[in-house]
Design a protein around this motif. Structure first.
Motif, PDB file in Angstrom:
ATOM      1  N   UNK A   1       0.730  -1.000   0.035  1.00  0.00           N
ATOM      2  CA  UNK A   1       0.062   0.241  -0.069  1.00  0.00           C
ATOM      3  C   UNK A   1       0.919   1.159  -0.108  1.00  0.00           C
ATOM      4  N   UNK A   2       0.486   2.266  -0.559  1.00  0.00           N
ATOM      5  CA  UNK A   2       1.351   3.318  -0.620  1.00  0.00           C
ATOM      6  C   UNK A   2       0.368   4.909  -0.578  1.00  0.00           C
ATOM      7  N   UNK A   3       0.649   5.529   0.288  1.00  0.00           N
ATOM      8  CA  UNK A   3      -0.113   6.970   0.330  1.00  0.00           C
ATOM      9  C   UNK A   3       0.391   8.089  -0.523  1.00  0.00           C
ATOM     10  N   UNK A   4      -0.564   8.584  -1.180  1.00  0.00           N
ATOM     11  CA  UNK A   4      -0.352   9.396  -2.641  1.00  0.00           C
ATOM     12  C   UNK A   4       0.228  10.750  -1.706  1.00  0.00           C
TER      13      UNK A   4
ATOM     14  N   UNK B   1       1.057  11.932  -9.507  1.00  0.00           N
ATOM     15  CA  UNK B   1       0.626  11.244 -10.599  1.00  0.00           C
ATOM     16  C   UNK B   1       1.681  10.026 -10.740  1.00  0.00           C
ATOM     17  N   UNK B   2       2.640   9.993 -10.428  1.00  0.00           N
ATOM     18  CA  UNK B   2       3.559   8.959 -10.555  1.00  0.00           C
ATOM     19  C   UNK B   2       3.655   7.957  -9.596  1.00  0.00           C
ATOM     20  N   UNK B   3       3.911   6.719 -10.069  1.00  0.00           N
ATOM     21  CA  UNK B   3       4.279   5.636  -9.271  1.00  0.00           C
ATOM     22  C   UNK B   3       4.709   4.345  -9.993  1.00  0.00           C
ATOM     23  N   UNK B   4       5.455   3.514  -9.186  1.00  0.00           N
ATOM     24  CA  UNK B   4       6.255   2.463  -9.765  1.00  0.00           C
ATOM     25  C   UNK B   4       5.682   1.171  -9.285  1.00  0.00           C
ATOM     26  N   UNK B   5       5.608   0.008 -10.082  1.00  0.00           N
ATOM     27  CA  UNK B   5       5.676  -1.173  -9.546  1.00  0.00           C
ATOM     28  C   UNK B   5       6.578  -2.134 -10.166  1.00  0.00           C
ATOM     29  N   UNK B   6       6.896  -3.126  -9.214  1.00  0.00           N
ATOM     30  CA  UNK B   6       8.153  -4.028  -9.661  1.00  0.00           C
ATOM     31  C   UNK B   6       7.418  -5.308 -10.116  1.00  0.00           C
ATOM     32  N   UNK B   7       7.917  -6.338 -10.690  1.00  0.00           N
ATOM     33  CA  UNK B   7       7.371  -7.521 -11.014  1.00  0.00           C
ATOM     34  C   UNK B   7       8.400  -8.776 -10.524  1.00  0.00           C
ATOM     35  N   UNK B   8       7.766  -9.971 -10.705  1.00  0.00           N
ATOM     36  CA  UNK B   8       8.649 -11.052 -10.218  1.00  0.00           C
ATOM     37  C   UNK B   8       9.726 -11.592 -11.202  1.00  0.00           C
ATOM     38  N   UNK B   9       9.611 -10.649 -12.466  1.00  0.00           N
ATOM     39  CA  UNK B   9      10.838 -10.840 -13.525  1.00  0.00           C
ATOM     40  C   UNK B   9      11.913  -9.863 -13.305  1.00  0.00           C
ATOM     41  N   UNK B  10      11.937  -9.141 -12.580  1.00  0.00           N
ATOM     42  CA  UNK B  10      12.999  -8.150 -12.152  1.00  0.00           C
ATOM     43  C   UNK B  10      12.787  -6.874 -12.870  1.00  0.00           C
ATOM     44  N   UNK B  11      11.659  -6.545 -13.281  1.00  0.00           N
ATOM     45  CA  UNK B  11      11.370  -5.283 -14.221  1.00  0.00           C
ATOM     46  C   UNK B  11      10.708  -4.323 -13.027  1.00  0.00           C
ATOM     47  N   UNK B  12      10.771  -3.044 -13.595  1.00  0.00           N
ATOM     48  CA  UNK B  12      10.218  -2.123 -12.667  1.00  0.00           C
ATOM     49  C   UNK B  12       9.521  -1.243 -13.695  1.00  0.00           C
TER      50      UNK B  12
ATOM     51  N   UNK C   1       7.428   2.490 -14.385  1.00  0.00           N
ATOM     52  CA  UNK C   1       6.920   3.526 -13.764  1.00  0.00           C
ATOM     53  C   UNK C   1       5.983   3.989 -14.778  1.00  0.00           C
ATOM     54  N   UNK C   2       4.712   4.557 -14.031  1.00  0.00           N
ATOM     55  CA  UNK C   2       3.495   5.024 -14.663  1.00  0.00           C
ATOM     56  C   UNK C   2       3.210   6.124 -14.221  1.00  0.00           C
ATOM     57  N   UNK C   3       2.569   6.912 -15.199  1.00  0.00           N
ATOM     58  CA  UNK C   3       1.878   8.194 -15.150  1.00  0.00           C
ATOM     59  C   UNK C   3       0.517   8.145 -15.045  1.00  0.00           C
ATOM     60  N   UNK C   4      -0.249   8.540 -14.352  1.00  0.00           N
ATOM     61  CA  UNK C   4      -1.734   8.366 -14.022  1.00  0.00           C
ATOM     62  C   UNK C   4      -2.378   9.363 -15.006  1.00  0.00           C
ATOM     63  N   UNK C   5      -1.810  10.225 -15.401  1.00  0.00           N
ATOM     64  CA  UNK C   5      -2.268  11.240 -16.329  1.00  0.00           C
ATOM     65  C   UNK C   5      -2.465  10.895 -17.626  1.00  0.00           C
ATOM     66  N   UNK C   6      -1.729   9.642 -18.106  1.00  0.00           N
ATOM     67  CA  UNK C   6      -1.876   9.471 -19.568  1.00  0.00           C
ATOM     68  C   UNK C   6      -3.218   8.641 -19.855  1.00  0.00           C
ATOM     69  N   UNK C   7      -3.478   7.827 -18.890  1.00  0.00           N
ATOM     70  CA  UNK C   7      -4.912   7.125 -19.202  1.00  0.00           C
ATOM     71  C   UNK C   7      -5.319   6.692 -18.047  1.00  0.00           C
ATOM     72  N   UNK C   8      -6.403   6.137 -17.856  1.00  0.00           N
ATOM     73  CA  UNK C   8      -7.176   5.636 -16.718  1.00  0.00           C
ATOM     74  C   UNK C   8      -6.736   4.441 -16.050  1.00  0.00           C
ATOM     75  N   UNK C   9      -6.459   3.684 -17.095  1.00  0.00           N
ATOM     76  CA  UNK C   9      -5.832   2.208 -16.859  1.00  0.00           C
ATOM     77  C   UNK C   9      -4.374   2.472 -17.379  1.00  0.00           C
ATOM     78  N   UNK C  10      -3.577   2.303 -16.328  1.00  0.00           N
ATOM     79  CA  UNK C  10      -2.155   2.585 -16.640  1.00  0.00           C
ATOM     80  C   UNK C  10      -1.242   1.283 -17.023  1.00  0.00           C
ATOM     81  N   UNK C  11      -1.842   0.713 -18.015  1.00  0.00           N
ATOM     82  CA  UNK C  11      -1.279  -0.703 -18.368  1.00  0.00           C
ATOM     83  C   UNK C  11      -0.037  -0.422 -19.008  1.00  0.00           C
TER      84      UNK C  11
ATOM     85  N   UNK D   1       5.203   4.338 -18.532  1.00  0.00           N
ATOM     86  CA  UNK D   1       5.850   5.311 -19.235  1.00  0.00           C
ATOM     87  C   UNK D   1       7.462   5.082 -19.115  1.00  0.00           C
ATOM     88  N   UNK D   2       7.939   4.541 -18.250  1.00  0.00           N
ATOM     89  CA  UNK D   2       9.034   3.895 -18.146  1.00  0.00           C
ATOM     90  C   UNK D   2       9.420   2.471 -17.937  1.00  0.00           C
TER      91      UNK D   2
END
Lengths: 427, 345
Positions: A163-166, A220-231, A233-243, A246-247
């Protein structure tokens, strides 16, 4: 799940609040214990900085999902503090499925002199009341009470890991294995799904989300990491679903180190923004990496936490230790990073001097008034006197959770069911 | 919760300030132990023998547990069934073999890769170790975590490992070799479809039968009530030309009563979307989970009889005797606990 008393005490998360005055821990039994730092006092100068229990409450209870016939663990996975806006403290605590907002407040006065009831609370006979008086507030023993203010439930099919507080202090996100949801603190019956990596066909699932965090300054910015060792970075301004990220941060694999365990040990167990917001730190099984947000193709720094385990990966796979999720933390100035290891060891890396140290959190090895002695693991050949050999390491004693005071050199280290608080005393 | 507070009147940690000389430097690179050391490790690492009823199993000497293995022992059927090789060998210490550089030194059943070991004990070949790792992974996937939903991340990682091994085995031709031996046919078709791990409903629908390890788990553990959604009926995706799926992450048996009922439904619904009515029938016809013999799956030796249609194979007799005592105990605990919850005691 029926837990033995000692098992319920296993600390599962540690977090300082924004001023460092409070330290919260969550355990496997669903309880939250908050410690408060003692104020400086001229009478007792030695007691400055000591943390004492401030409040204890049961945050989550075990639940049973009748549809799936599975238990929902009450273990607290994460605690995050909200910045203080009034006299009360607020924190978010979460187990696998439900996030709760708790308000921790002090009560040191109570009203006395009610008209309709006496001091015990019993109702007075109205016919006996001949005068009216105004109740007054009188001091009482300090009482700290925790009340659940919001319960954010039923939004996660999979297990919540972060969980992360904005930074806007109005929203926060909760991430499970496949999805990330955005919540508003005021609204509990609705959340927005901002990331969804669940494949249409679950048969094709090969990657899960392991951690997520908001940028400390850019709401507007957050990051998430994966089990494959990737991170990502997403920008919530680009779209509602940040699939679409951005990086995308990924380090190319070292072909010479490739083994069947390469993917497993590359799985990122924790990701943390630096306080400055310029860097992110990731922890995988053997290393800690620091990434510059402006460079996606490789980390700028890599620190070996316990590389001597590289030759033991199969055994660690066998006993499941390879799946341990270690966390990592920055110090207040982003100059030192810390993470845990096995045998109750934890490691600190100074990013400026490139020096590192291994310390042990244990009662036996910590003598009063003594500086914590650096430890060393010997990897083969002759073992020196104070060294410990790899085969003697106790893999059941792991330090997964640590926290660093936001401005001072005070650290909290959770070793199974013990909490150690160390302070660097600068002479 | 006991708290240790170390500070000025107690202990102090000296961090990385200038006053504290750092006595330890960065850890050095891990070094592969020399072979003698390896051998020693191997000798001490072993498992306690499980109460086995199968008389054909070789006898084991008394065993001790390596410090790296936790107290609770994963019952390990794998090494009981491991094909041929080095008798008396406990679970192979694969660590040394997976060190870089040694990976490709030996092939296909060749016993000894290093002359220095001649006369001591032969190190298992790479293939064997790989097989061993594969077996271990499959066992891990099937060991359910009792009442609590298993960790999806862990399951995904294990399944990916399994897939990776299988891909490599296919590329090596090892896979084909095994199939050839057992079935007498060496067709690519067979290669794809006899993928041990794959059991996608799609393949079933098309009439290919691919044994799934996942399905054996429930029987294996001899307890229908004990379910794992860690049932990934793991399917590995063999990279063959007509390669088909992939992982089935949910139970395929819609009749699974405990735990995965919802998941089974989910999976069925998902696959139904792409299916023709005919295949639905096929899908539901694949209900018999006692499809695969333990031997079959673990050794990868497929026989025609076993590879048949889901005609409900001879019921697989679960080796309840091999269930470790810890499993039994936890079973009982689970049931107790479930009852407790249900009666809200």
């Amino acid at each position: 799940m029926l837990l033995l008393p000692c098992e319920a005490d296993i600390i599962s998360t540690v977090e300082f609040n924004h001023t460092g005055e409070l330290l919260a821990t969550g355990d496997k039994g669903g309880r939250v214990v908050i410690f408060q730092r003692e104020q400086e006092s001229k009478n007792q100068p030695h007691r400055r900085g000591e943390y004492n229990v401030y409040s204890t409450f049961q945050s989550h209870e075990p639940e049973f999902d009748y549809l799936k016939s599975l238990e929902i663990e009450e273990k607290i996975n994460k605690i995050r503090w909200l910045p203080q806006q009034n006299a009360a403290y607020f924190l978010l605590s979460t187990n696998d499925k439900t996030v709760k907002l708790w308000k921790v407040s002090e009560r040191d006065k109570r009203p006395e002199g009610y008209n309709l009831k006496d001091e015990d609370g019993r109702l007075r006979d109205p016919s006996m009341i001949t005068t009216l008086r105004v109740p007054v507030l009188r001091p009482m023993d300090l009482m700290v009470e925790a009340t659940p203010r919001r319960v954010f439930a039923n939004a996660h099919t999979y297990h919540i890991n972060s969980i992360s507080v904005n930074s806007d202090y109005e929203t926060y996100m909760s991430a499970d294995d496949l999805r990330i949801n955005l919540w508003n603190f005021e609204i509990t019956n609705q959340s927005f799904n901002i990331v969804d990596i669940k494949p249409a066909n679950m048969e094709e699932l090969t990657e899960v989300i392991t951690a997520a965090e908001f940028h400390p300054h850019h709401c507007n910015t957050f990051v998430y990491s994966s089990s494959k060792g990737t991170i990502r970075l997403c920008d919530m301004r680009t779209s509602a679903l940040c699939d679409r990220h951005a990086k995308f941060f990924e380090e190319p694999e070292d072909p010479s180190n490739r083994s069947f365990f390469s993917e497993i040990i590359s799985s990122i167990s924790d990701v943390k923004f630096s306080h400055s917001g310029r860097y992110i730190m990731t922890r995988d099984y053997l290393t800690v990496k620091v990434w510059d947000l402006n460079m996606e193709n490789r980390p700028i720094e890599t620190y070996q936490v316990h590389d001597y385990l590289r030759s033991k990966l199969c055994s660690l796979y066998e006993n499941d230790c390879i799946f341990d999720k270690f966390e990592c933390v920055w110090n207040g100035s982003d100059s030192v990073i810390m993470t845990g290891s096995y045998n109750n060891f934890f490691r600190m890396f100074d990013r400026n001097t490139k020096r590192d140290v291994t310390l042990e959190a244990s009662r036996e090895n910590s003598k009063p008034r003594a500086i914590l002695k650096p430890r060393k693991v010997c990897v083969g050949g002759k073992r020196r006197k104070d060294e410990i050999s790899v085969d003697s390491l106790d893999f059941s004693k792991k330090i997964l959770h640590t926290a660093w005071h936001p401005s001072e050199n005070i650290i909290a280290v959770a070793a199974t069911n013990n909490l150690y608080i160390f302070q660097d005393k600068v002479n | 919760m006991p708290v240790e507070t170390h500070e000025e009147r107690g202990e102090t940690a000296s961090l990385l300030g200038e006053k504290q000389p750092l006595r330890c430097s960065l850890l050095c690179e891990a070094v592969a132990p020399d072979f003698h050391q390896v051998w020693n490790l191997m000798e001490t690492r072993s498992w306690e023998p499980l109460p086995l009823s199968d008389a054909t199993l070789r006898s084991h000497d008394s065993w001790t547990c390596s410090p790296l293995v936790p107290e609770y022992r994963l019952w390990d059927p794998v090494h009981m069934f491991l094909t041929p090789v080095v008798p008396h060998w406990p679970f192979y210490n694969l660590d040394t073999m997976f060190v870089r550089g040694l990976k490709r030194k030996c092939f296909d059943g060749e016993e000894d890769i290093e002359g220095t070991l001649a006369g001591i004990k032969a190190i298992p070949s790479y293939n064997l170790q790989r097989q061993s790792l594969l077996d271990m992974s499959l066992v891990k996937l099937q060991l359910c975590h009792m009442l609590v939903e298993p960790n999806l991340c862990r399951s995904v990682l294990i399944a990916n490992t399994v897939r990776q091994i299988q891909e490599e085995m296919t590329q090596d031709g090892t896979w084909q070799m095994i199939n050839t031996q057992s079935t007498g046919q060496a067709s690519v078709d067979r290669l794809v479809s006899t993928d041990i791990l794959c059991r996608s409903s799609r393949e079933q629908a098309e009439g290919k039968h691919v044994p799934g390890y996942s399905t054996f788990s429930k029987d294996f553990e001899g307890d229908q009530a004990q379910d794992s959604s860690e049932t990934m009926s793991t399917a590995s995706s063999v990279q063959a030309p007509r390669n088909l799926p992939s992982n089935v992450w949910e139970m395929e048996n819609p009749q699974e009563n405990k735990g995965n009922f919802q998941k089974s439904l989910d999976q069925i619904f998902e696959t139904l979307e792409n299916k023709t009515p005919n295949s639905v029938e096929d899908l539901f016809s694949e209900v018999d989970n006692s499809y695969y013999d333990l031997d079959t799956m673990l050794t990868g030796m497929m026989s025609n009889t076993k590879m048949g249609h889901c005609d409900g194979l001879e019921s697989f007799s679960s080796p309840t005797t091999t269930t470790s005592s810890s499993n039994c105990k936890s079973d009982l605990n689970e049931l107790d606990h479930i009852v407790e919850i249900l009666v809200e005691s």
